[in-house]
Write a protein that holds these residues in place. Structure first.
Motif, PDB file in Angstrom:
ATOM      1  N   SER A  29       5.413  -8.154  -6.423  1.00  0.00           N
ATOM      2  CA  SER A  29       5.293  -6.995  -5.141  1.00  0.00           C
ATOM      3  C   SER A  29       6.438  -6.166  -4.808  1.00  0.00           C
ATOM      4  O   SER A  29       7.025  -6.875  -4.643  1.00  0.00           O
ATOM      5  CB  SER A  29       4.696  -6.983  -4.338  1.00  0.00           C
ATOM      6  OG  SER A  29       5.139  -7.986  -3.293  1.00  0.00           O
ATOM      7  N   TYR A  41      -1.018  -9.183  -5.538  1.00  0.00           N
ATOM      8  CA  TYR A  41      -0.552  -7.796  -5.934  1.00  0.00           C
ATOM      9  C   TYR A  41      -0.267  -8.504  -7.652  1.00  0.00           C
ATOM     10  O   TYR A  41      -0.875  -7.385  -9.080  1.00  0.00           O
ATOM     11  CB  TYR A  41       0.673  -7.199  -5.231  1.00  0.00           C
ATOM     12  CG  TYR A  41       1.649  -5.573  -6.241  1.00  0.00           C
ATOM     13  CD1 TYR A  41       0.917  -4.902  -6.352  1.00  0.00           C
ATOM     14  CD2 TYR A  41       2.275  -6.335  -7.368  1.00  0.00           C
ATOM     15  CE1 TYR A  41       1.566  -3.723  -7.261  1.00  0.00           C
ATOM     16  CE2 TYR A  41       3.290  -5.845  -7.627  1.00  0.00           C
ATOM     17  CZ  TYR A  41       2.777  -3.937  -7.767  1.00  0.00           C
ATOM     18  OH  TYR A  41       2.987  -3.725  -8.676  1.00  0.00           O
ATOM     19  N   MET A  75      -3.551  -3.716  -6.948  1.00  0.00           N
ATOM     20  CA  MET A  75      -2.122  -3.102  -6.988  1.00  0.00           C
ATOM     21  C   MET A  75      -1.473  -2.821  -6.600  1.00  0.00           C
ATOM     22  O   MET A  75      -0.662  -1.470  -6.520  1.00  0.00           O
ATOM     23  CB  MET A  75      -1.495  -3.185  -8.568  1.00  0.00           C
ATOM     24  CG  MET A  75      -1.865  -4.759  -9.984  1.00  0.00           C
ATOM     25  SD  MET A  75      -1.452  -4.054 -10.707  1.00  0.00           S
ATOM     26  CE  MET A  75       0.146  -3.290 -10.807  1.00  0.00           C
ATOM     27  N   ARG A  91       0.321  -0.141  -3.436  1.00  0.00           N
ATOM     28  CA  ARG A  91       1.491  -0.628  -3.048  1.00  0.00           C
ATOM     29  C   ARG A  91       1.166  -0.560  -1.747  1.00  0.00           C
ATOM     30  O   ARG A  91       1.967  -1.905  -1.156  1.00  0.00           O
ATOM     31  CB  ARG A  91       2.435   0.976  -3.242  1.00  0.00           C
ATOM     32  CG  ARG A  91       3.494   0.533  -4.894  1.00  0.00           C
ATOM     33  CD  ARG A  91       4.399   2.480  -5.218  1.00  0.00           C
ATOM     34  NE  ARG A  91       3.465   3.242  -5.077  1.00  0.00           N
ATOM     35  CZ  ARG A  91       3.771   4.499  -4.813  1.00  0.00           C
ATOM     36  NH1 ARG A  91       3.994   4.103  -3.529  1.00  0.00           N
ATOM     37  NH2 ARG A  91       2.267   5.273  -4.879  1.00  0.00           N
ATOM     38  N   ARG A 120      -5.005  -3.759  -0.506  1.00  0.00           N
ATOM     39  CA  ARG A 120      -4.658  -3.990  -1.845  1.00  0.00           C
ATOM     40  C   ARG A 120      -6.491  -5.495  -0.426  1.00  0.00           C
ATOM     41  O   ARG A 120      -7.144  -5.561  -0.228  1.00  0.00           O
ATOM     42  CB  ARG A 120      -4.299  -5.467  -1.449  1.00  0.00           C
ATOM     43  CG  ARG A 120      -3.194  -4.546  -2.476  1.00  0.00           C
ATOM     44  CD  ARG A 120      -1.379  -5.514  -2.828  1.00  0.00           C
ATOM     45  NE  ARG A 120      -0.563  -4.662  -2.504  1.00  0.00           N
ATOM     46  CZ  ARG A 120       0.806  -5.842  -2.196  1.00  0.00           C
ATOM     47  NH1 ARG A 120       0.916  -6.677  -2.069  1.00  0.00           N
ATOM     48  NH2 ARG A 120       1.649  -4.717  -2.102  1.00  0.00           N
TER      49      ARG A 120
END
Length: 817
Positions: free
Chosen positions: A261, A277, A365, A367, A372
């Protein structure tokens, strides 16, 4: 930890340096990083690794040249044929910076067994690695899940080399399995959901894996995925990894960059969201055959892309043509090849990924970690919703979207409805109304999930994991209880029909109850509050069991709840209710063992039920001694079997220690009783000596000395006094370390009282009274603080009698009129 600004500076210098020829790079970096040693070291470490092996980003950090030599040299197969514990090493099957893994076979003749045996390498400066290896053993021992490779054994060889013995998984990486079996998208999603279940279980046990990738997820010939390699997992406790690796060596952070991540690459805070992630990257690869940023070959491009770019849509990736290394071969991934291994054509595959699956992957995914999925379970549930044709959380919740999902799910019904125009209009109105209701329900659900995540991070991750066994943690636990109960009471108002949320609530109520008044551990001395919390948890588990009668894990949770409630009922004086609770726990554990006779956790629970029921019947020698002996004996038989099976497991040894002590309490043969008390003391001494920071182990040692002191009081007063004095050292330390820990304070009072009893036995009434007076304010304060605790009341009355017997003047607590 590297800050965002520092990372940008590192990336800027590295980008510029890699544009130059190798000969010109050192001088350039030296000039730009003058007087900035940390920046120069970071850039040089990244640059050196790139120059030595352009594929270093595909290689785990501990296998990089230079890094490997720092961690210890590697000689393939050098120990094959050697015996480690009960196992003979047969073949080397893997190696890393801190360990080598061998295929091994049991060689002691008891039974045949193939295992994976991991040996810690001898290294210089290995304190951090040694601590991490021990952490891995602790982590693996706590994980019992069908999709996680289990710990079989562990210990140290004759020369002091540490080792772990793990379940040997005969399988292939999950991406290879999916492609060689030509799994469809649906089948890949179902397999991935099982992986999510394992990750969610690990998270519930306060563990983040931190290196989820295909190589760490093997699929057996039966199609069962197994999660491997918790060697770099982060146990969510601040004390365990309080000393990070040198931040000037970025590549030593345990991770594989293509699956890491952004916060891992930047050196930020690692949480369960980091694993989410990585699961998103894994799902991306399983669906498309490509890595999200797989076209970037330069190391700084991959690092920059992960940290700054959004990945392309999975459906848009199907058209890529790329070269991919597979072992020693290079293959060309074409749209046709990718589609054929997924049971279709490129256009069909692209359509199946477009929409929900695109959004599910990109949500995982995101950022920013907070965008998430809140948990691996929530990710799996969204996949299940997609497979069932239901709206997913990752998709914008518009009326048009929900209507399309409804039509796909009910094609025949909709087609028939189209024949009747009026019915169609009515149906649309009804659907719109249901959609509005669903939208409001989903908004509530999202709020609840956010609240649960906030609670979980605060209660289970940020605070509790790091303070559970530490001396001096009681004030923090008190703050935690206040904060947690506020969350829980708010959540319980909206959780009635949401079984998943109900389970989270029950778990949290149990944790709060333990902190309030777990009589076997450090607690706040609030038994009434603890009983309320555990009864709330019990009521929730009963409801979930009724809704899911075949769910063995929920039954196990309910059995544990009955044990906890029984403990508190016993402590508050309701021994009849306590016995009923223990018997109900036994019944549930029997059901679990009938379903799976190899269920170790159910067996441990059954042992506890026998032991606690024995305590209740025995009633400190005032109750049914024969009934207590029967239950203690059954508990001891199980404890001995479990300890023999896994001699390096601290909890199994601790359970055996307690069983020896319990059995001695009810034993009518004095010589056999003394033997068992001394067996308990020997185990307690060993457990305490191997972990000086474990307050529970120290308290167990105190307990064992007290038991022998009590036993020897009338037989050998001098020996009895010696044990009480040993106990006093421990009790003073624990009470001083955590002044608000009620258990530590009452332990100190018990010890003073025991020393007074020795003096009274030897007719030294004045000295006896002095010790009793030391115990008096502690006992009185405990009764005032927790008037529902019948044990404390009973001990105070015993102390009053001792004071009177010694002829000591004292002021009793005023009695309520």
């Amino acid at each position: 930890m590297i800050t965002s600004d520092e990372w940008l500076e590192i990336r800027r210098v590295l980008d510029q340096a890699l544009e130059l020829s190798p000969a010109d790079r050192p001088a350039f970096v030296e000039r730009l990083c003058a007087d900035r040693d940390g920046l120069r070291d970071q850039v040089e470490a990244l640059m050196a690794a790139y120059e030595e092996d352009e594929d270093f980003l595909e290689t785990p950090a501990y296998q990089l040249e230079g890094v490997g030599s720092w961690l210890g040299g590697h000689q393939p197969g050098s120990l094959v044929g050697r015996r480690i514990g009960a196992y003979e090493l047969k073949e080397e099957i893997g190696w890393g910076g801190m360990s080598t893994v061998y295929l091994a076979e049991r060689a002691d003749g008891h039974f045949e067994q193939r295992v994976a045996l991991k040996l810690l390498k001898h290294t210089s400066g290995g304190d951090v690695l040694l601590k991490r290896f021990r952490a891995e053993r602790q982590i693996l021992a706590s994980l019992k899940h069908p999709n996680i490779a289990s710990l079989v054994d562990g210990g140290a060889s004759e020369d002091g080399t540490l080792y772990l013995v793990m379940e040997y998984v005969e399988g292939v990486p999950i991406d290879v399995y999916c492609d060689t079996h030509n799994l469809t998208i649906k089948e890949r999603l179902q397999l991935f959901a099982a992986v999510c279940s394992a990750v969610h279980y690990a998270h519930q046990n306060l563990i983040v894996h931190r290196d989820l990738k295909p190589a760490n997820i093997l699929v057996t010939g039966e199609g069962v995925p197994k999660l491997l390699d918790f060697g770099i997992a982060k146990l969510l406790a601040p004390d365990l990894y309080a000393q990070p690796f040198n931040p000037t060596v970025t590549l030593l952070r345990p991770m594989t960059p293509n699956y890491a991540s952004p916060e891992q690459i930047k050196g930020g805070l690692i949480t369960t969201a980091s694993d989410i992630y990585s699961l998103g990257v894994l799902l991306y690869e399983l669906l498309t055959g490509h890595l999200p940023f797989g076209t970037a070959r330069l190391p700084h491009e991959v690092l920059r892309a992960v940290c700054e770019d959004d990945p392309p849509l999975p459906s848009a990736t199907i058209g890529r043509v790329v070269q991919k290394r597979s072992g020693s071969e290079t293959i060309t991934l074409t749209p046709r090849l990718v589609s054929l291994t997924r049971g279709g054509q490129p256009e069909k595959l692209q359509r199946s990924l477009s929409g929900d699956l695109d959004n599910i992957v990109l949500k995982a995914m995101s950022r920013p970690p907070e965008r998430r999925y809140a948990s691996a379970q929530q990710l799996a549930q969204d996949i299940e919703r997609h497979l069932d044709g239901l709206p997913v959380l990752a998709r914008e919740n518009t009326l048009w979207y929900r209507t399309r999902r409804f039509v796909r799910r009910n094609k025949i019904v909709v087609a028939a409805g189209c024949l009747i125009g009026l019915s169609l209009v009515g149906g649309i109105v009804a659907t719109s109304r249901e959609a509005a209701i669903a939208q409001a329900a989903q908004a509530r659900a999202e709020r609840r999930f956010n609240d649960v995540r906030q609670l979980a991070n605060s209660l289970m991750f940020e605070i509790y994991a790091g303070i559970d066994k530490l001396p001096g943690a009681t004030p923090t636990k008190k703050l935690l209880v206040t904060k947690a109960l506020t969350y829980l009471d708010n959540l319980s108002q909206e959780a009635e029909n949401d079984l998943s949320l109900q389970a989270s609530l029950a778990t949290a109520y149990q944790r709060v109850g333990d902190i309030q008044g777990n009589i076997y551990n450090q607690n706040l001395g609030d038994t009434a509050g603890a009983l309320r919390s555990h009864k709330r948890a019990q009521a929730i588990w009963q409801k979930i069991v009724a809704a899911r009668p075949g769910d063995t894990q929920v039954k196990a949770n309910l059995a544990a709840s009955y044990l906890a409630v029984g403990d508190l009922q016993k402590w508050t004086g309701d021994r009849s209710a306590a016995a009923k609770s223990y018997i109900k726990a036994q019944q549930l554990q029997e059901e679990l063992l009938q379903i799976n006779p190899a269920d170790i956790e159910a067996l441990k629970g059954k042992k506890q039920s026998y032991s606690r029921l024995g305590d209740t019947l025995f009633d400190n020698g005032n109750g049914d001694r024969k009934g207590a002996q029967i239950n203690y004996s059954k508990s001891l038989m199980i404890a001995e079997a479990l300890a023999k099976k896994n001699p390096q497991d601290r909890q199994s040894q601790r359970d055996l220690m307690i069983c020896y002590s319990d059995t001695a309490d009810a034993e009518s043969d004095q010589s056999r009783a003394e033997v068992n008390y001394r067996k308990a003391l020997k185990i307690a001494e060993k457990l305490s000596s191997t972990n000086s920071l474990d307050a529970t182990a120290r308290r167990d040692l105190w307990f064992s000395h007290i038991k022998l002191g009590d036993f020897l009081l009338k037989k050998d007063s001098s020996a009895s006094q010696n044990h009480y004095l040993q106990a006093l050292k421990i009790a003073r330390f624990l009470a001083a370390s955590d002044p608000k820990n009620e258990q530590a304070r009452t332990d100190l009072a018990y010890t003073y009282q025991g020393l007074g009893d020795v003096e009274l036995t030897t007719k030294n009434r004045k000295s006896a009274g002095a010790f009793y007076l030391l115990a008096l304010p502690i006992r009185q304060t405990a009764v005032q603080a927790d008037p529902n605790n019948q044990y404390n009341r009973k001990k105070l009355q015993e102390l009053y009698k001792r004071l009177s017997d010694s002829g000591t003047k004292f002021t009793p607590l005023p009695t309520k009129s």
